[in-house]
Scaffold this active site. Structure first.
Site, PDB file in Angstrom:
ATOM      1  N   VAL A  38     -43.657  12.396  27.647  1.00 28.52           N
ATOM      2  CA  VAL A  38     -43.229  11.276  26.674  1.00 28.52           C
ATOM      3  C   VAL A  38     -42.437  10.324  27.436  1.00 28.52           C
ATOM      4  O   VAL A  38     -41.539  10.733  28.245  1.00 28.52           O
ATOM      5  CB  VAL A  38     -42.593  11.820  25.426  1.00 28.52           C
ATOM      6  CG1 VAL A  38     -42.013  10.945  24.504  1.00 28.52           C
ATOM      7  CG2 VAL A  38     -43.434  12.878  24.846  1.00 28.52           C
ATOM      8  N   GLY A  58     -39.457  13.768  28.265  1.00 30.34           N
ATOM      9  CA  GLY A  58     -39.722  15.166  28.369  1.00 30.34           C
ATOM     10  C   GLY A  58     -41.151  15.265  28.767  1.00 30.34           C
ATOM     11  O   GLY A  58     -42.258  14.220  28.904  1.00 30.34           O
ATOM     12  N   GLY A  91     -44.829  18.041  28.477  1.00 35.67           N
ATOM     13  CA  GLY A  91     -45.197  19.308  27.732  1.00 35.67           C
ATOM     14  C   GLY A  91     -46.678  19.457  28.186  1.00 35.67           C
ATOM     15  O   GLY A  91     -46.945  18.926  29.195  1.00 35.67           O
ATOM     16  N   GLY A  92     -47.187  20.543  27.728  1.00 40.54           N
ATOM     17  CA  GLY A  92     -48.636  20.805  27.971  1.00 40.54           C
ATOM     18  C   GLY A  92     -49.612  19.882  27.829  1.00 40.54           C
ATOM     19  O   GLY A  92     -50.701  19.936  28.546  1.00 40.54           O
ATOM     20  N   PHE A  93     -49.611  18.887  26.918  1.00 37.55           N
ATOM     21  CA  PHE A  93     -50.652  17.843  26.616  1.00 37.55           C
ATOM     22  C   PHE A  93     -50.089  16.489  27.113  1.00 37.55           C
ATOM     23  O   PHE A  93     -50.851  15.405  27.212  1.00 37.55           O
ATOM     24  CB  PHE A  93     -50.706  17.907  25.187  1.00 37.55           C
ATOM     25  CG  PHE A  93     -51.751  18.929  24.644  1.00 37.55           C
ATOM     26  CD1 PHE A  93     -53.110  18.716  24.730  1.00 37.55           C
ATOM     27  CD2 PHE A  93     -51.141  19.919  23.885  1.00 37.55           C
ATOM     28  CE1 PHE A  93     -53.624  20.082  24.275  1.00 37.55           C
ATOM     29  CE2 PHE A  93     -51.941  21.231  23.515  1.00 37.55           C
ATOM     30  CZ  PHE A  93     -53.219  20.938  23.770  1.00 37.55           C
ATOM     31  N   GLY A  94     -48.984  16.412  27.639  1.00 37.64           N
ATOM     32  CA  GLY A  94     -48.761  15.015  28.387  1.00 37.64           C
ATOM     33  C   GLY A  94     -47.315  14.691  28.384  1.00 37.64           C
ATOM     34  O   GLY A  94     -46.244  15.716  28.191  1.00 37.64           O
ATOM     35  N   ASP A 109     -47.419  24.881  15.705  1.00 38.76           N
ATOM     36  CA  ASP A 109     -46.641  24.944  17.249  1.00 38.76           C
ATOM     37  C   ASP A 109     -45.041  24.334  16.622  1.00 38.76           C
ATOM     38  O   ASP A 109     -44.295  23.566  17.477  1.00 38.76           O
ATOM     39  CB  ASP A 109     -47.148  23.912  17.883  1.00 38.76           C
ATOM     40  CG  ASP A 109     -46.860  24.219  19.482  1.00 38.76           C
ATOM     41  OD1 ASP A 109     -46.342  25.348  19.649  1.00 38.76           O
ATOM     42  OD2 ASP A 109     -46.858  23.348  20.320  1.00 38.76           O
ATOM     43  N   LYS A 125     -46.362   8.900  24.025  1.00 35.74           N
ATOM     44  CA  LYS A 125     -46.620   9.979  24.699  1.00 35.74           C
ATOM     45  C   LYS A 125     -47.871   9.983  25.341  1.00 35.74           C
ATOM     46  O   LYS A 125     -49.085   9.372  24.761  1.00 35.74           O
ATOM     47  CB  LYS A 125     -46.794  11.222  23.593  1.00 35.74           C
ATOM     48  CG  LYS A 125     -47.519  12.575  24.117  1.00 35.74           C
ATOM     49  CD  LYS A 125     -47.093  13.765  23.193  1.00 35.74           C
ATOM     50  CE  LYS A 125     -48.029  13.585  22.135  1.00 35.74           C
ATOM     51  NZ  LYS A 125     -47.976  14.879  21.173  1.00 35.74           N
TER      52      LYS A 125
END
Length: 680
Positions: free
Chosen positions: A363, A356, A358-361, A475, A377
């Site tokens: 996985v 997957g 996301g906004g921070f990195g 979150d 991650k």
């Protein structure tokens, strides 16, 4: 909650007028109900504390008193600190008046601080008395630009005030060096200043006698350092906290003779006037013109040297900060991996292993040489928060051990590469089962849905109540809930978590992070952080799990409604809420699903005080025969045709029957009755 308040006040002191008295209150969030146990406990405390403070004022330990009445959650703690030169009668009157002022200025507030000339009083439902000397940053500033010193240089006046207050602080700390029975951190002083305009400056400093000398000096020292910034050139001012306070003025304001008298620093010399010289000769002018290019060249070289120095200093400072964070993370109870191991485990972060993004990195799935499966991650440093997020997540997760929280195995930092290593969760994230495909979304049975809801609640319970420090996730959303091989949920992604220590329950942030659609209104709009923002996110999750629909579905063509909250509330007020659940559910499962919707609506109320806390949520989920209060209109409800106003004006009892319709009755059907069950 509002932590112990420190108020910096620029006091307006007209030189030709008498001293004006000060009286104001600072109010925190949270209110008690009329005729409640909390109000009764506060009344008992308000009656007892003035006498206790006046008894202390009559002795040698200053007018300091504390008291605690009642038991949690209706416990009230209070502190009173009278000015060191106040007698017993004045102290008693000031403390009693402070409670009246607090009720006037902060009606029904559970946490209020009142500042008067003669005393400082605070009461709260929080255990602030356990944290002696802990004062929060400046929360209020009062000043008047027209009241600045004008007859003398401001820099000279500021220097004189700082010198006076430093000497006063030293005297106050020394005065409290006696035994516990005679400890009294209090001093007054006067400084000879400018005979023409401001002959004298008066000062006072005080600490609560319960403090140590080091705590007192630290508290007052921090206040003195703020004077040049917040009280710049003011003829009088105060810095106020509940544990210590100081004051200065060009007019006398305390009783009796000063304990210390000092002289002001010398007046700075006037700036030198440029001397008049003869006009330069033609030769001198030529030399000046010839010197201009050399001067420009020297300036350019100097700027290059300064720029190089600043760049090197910045890099070193950044490296030092990074090393400091890494040292802190290394103390966590997790493994430090090397980059080569993780590259090998993920086949150099191959696309086929990506789980997957996301906004921070991103996985990736990986397998260590011993066969253990992991999830890695890889953080994005370019976002500017990579190292801070890694640091935050390591420090949070390394100390957490709970079956409904994802377990952190370790981390890796190599140059600009930053990675977190978790246990591998076989079934991925919850959103894949709820929203990805209609066929897969229906794969979750009701037992699994309910188990997921209950497991998430237990994970939040651990974060909010059972861990060593209260943690606000900030979150919570469907793709941050992972499902293991038994379909048990695990809360993941703690990079945005906020830690609240010291018994505090509320804080504020200037940086809003999280996911819209799951954010509570008080957080999204004002930045207010409390456990209730996670409760709001949990409520959204519950409604999504039960209905298998996203809260916000903009542009996906799945729905014409504004959001899921509005849709569910419209069905609720129309009495056809059963239309949003799986139509194959019957009997107990149907009632359980309707009950979960009810709990979800309670969790997404606009006012955080109307939302249940997580222990109450757990209780509601595990007690099918327990009554629930009716929900009111949820936050972010957009529907002008709603008849919710008529539904929320009273406190009716809702009963579910097998058809899913909602009726108003006095008797419960199938053992499910919904009325008020927990204190507001």
């Amino acid at each position: 909650m509002l932590a112990v308040v420190v108020v910096v006040v620029a006091v307006l002191l007209p030189l030709a007028a008498a001293q004006q008295t000060m009286q104001f209150s600072s109010c925190a969030s949270g209110a008690y109900a009329a005729n409640s146990t909390y109000e009764a406990n506060l009344a008992v405390l308000a009656a007892a504390l003035p006498g206790k403070a006046s008894t202390a004022a009559a002795g040698a330990a200053a007018g300091y008193a504390t008291a605690t009445v009642g038991a949690v959650p209706d416990q009230v703690s209070a502190l009173a600190l009278c000015r060191g030169d106040a007698n017993a009668t004045a102290c008693r009157a000031c403390v009693a008046a402070s409670f009246r002022v607090a009720r006037r200025d902060c009606p029904s507030s559970k946490d209020a601080t009142t500042y008067q000339d003669g005393c400082i009083v605070r009461f709260s439902d929080q255990r602030f008395l356990d944290f002696v000397g802990v004062n929060s940053p400046v929360s209020e500033l009062y000043s008047d630009a027209d009241s600045n010193i004008t007859a003398v240089p401001v820099a000279w006046f500021n220097a004189a005030v700082v010198a006076l207050m430093n000497a006063t602080v030293d005297t106050a700390v020394a005065a409290g060096s006696g035994s516990n029975n005679t400890k009294k951190y209090f001093a007054t002083a006067v400084e000879d200043f400018d005979p023409k305009h401001y002959p004298k400056i008066y000062g006072m400093a005080q600490c609560a006698p319960v403090m140590t000398a080091a705590q007192c000096r630290s508290c007052l020292g921090g206040f003195v350092s703020s004077i040049p910034w917040f009280l710049n050139g003011k003829p009088g001012g105060r810095v106020l906290g509940i544990w210590c306070n100081l004051r200065y003025s060009v007019k006398p304001f305390y009783q009796g003779q000063p304990m210390l008298q000092i002289s002001a620093p010398p007046e700075p010399p006037p700036p030198a006037m440029p001397s008049l010289a003869a006009p330069p000769t033609r030769t001198a002018r030529r030399r000046r013109v010839a010197g201009i290019p050399a001067g420009v060249a020297c300036f350019v070289v100097l700027m290059l040297i300064l720029s190089a120095y600043a760049f090197i200093r910045f890099k070193r400072k950044k490296a030092a900060k990074k090393d400091n964070l890494l040292k802190k993370m290394a103390r966590g109870k997790c493994t430090i991996f090397d980059l080569a191991t993780l590259k090998e485990a993920t086949e150099n972060f191959s696309e086929k292993h990506k789980l997957g993004e996301g906004g921070f990195g991103t996985v990736y799935k990986g397998k260590l040489p011993d066969g253990q499966e992991i999830a890695v991650k890889k953080l994005i440093e370019s976002c500017g928060h990579g190292l801070n997020q890694l640091h935050n997540e390591v420090l949070v997760l390394a100390e957490l051990q709970h079956k409904n929280l994802v377990r952190l195995q370790g981390f890796c930092v190599h140059k600009d590469e930053m990675l977190l290593v978790y246990e591998y969760i076989k079934n991925g994230s919850l959103d894949n089962f709820l929203f990805a495909h209609a066929s897969r979304g229906n794969a979750l049975s009701w037992d699994q849905q309910y188990n997921i809801i209950f497991g998430i609640a237990k994970g939040i319970m651990y974060l909010h109540e059972d861990s060593s420090i209260r943690i606000i996730h900030r979150d919570l959303k469907a793709n941050n809930i992972l499902l293991d091989e038994d379909m048990d949920p695990k809360i993941a992604d703690f990079g945005l978590a906020r830690l609240i220590g010291g018994g505090h329950t509320h804080t504020k942030t200037t940086r809003i992070v999280g996911t819209y659609g799951y954010m509570a209104p008080e957080y999204a709009i004002h930045g207010n952080v409390s456990p209730k923002i996670d409760i709001f996110s949990f409520g959204v999750l519950v409604l999504e799990i039960v209905t298998k629909r996203k809260n916000c579905s903009y542009g996906d063509g799945t729905t014409d409604t504004v959001n899921l909250l509005s849709d569910v509330w419209s069905y609720w007020t129309e009495g056809v809420i059963s239309q949003v659940i799986d139509q194959s559910l019957e009997g107990h499962f149907r009632n359980q699903a309707l009950r979960c919707i009810h709990i979800g609506l309670l969790c997404v109320q606009s006012d955080p005080d109307d939302r249940p806390d997580i222990p109450s949520v757990i209780f509601m989920l595990t007690r099918d025969n327990m009554e629930l209060q009716p929900p009111t209109e949820p936050a972010f409800f957009f529907n002008g045709n709603s008849n919710s106003a008529s539904q929320t004006s009273d406190q009716r009892v809702y009963v579910y029957d097998r058809s899913g319709k909602i009726y108003e009755e006095d008797i419960s059907a199938n053992g499910i009755t919904l009325t008020d069950i927990y204190p507001r």
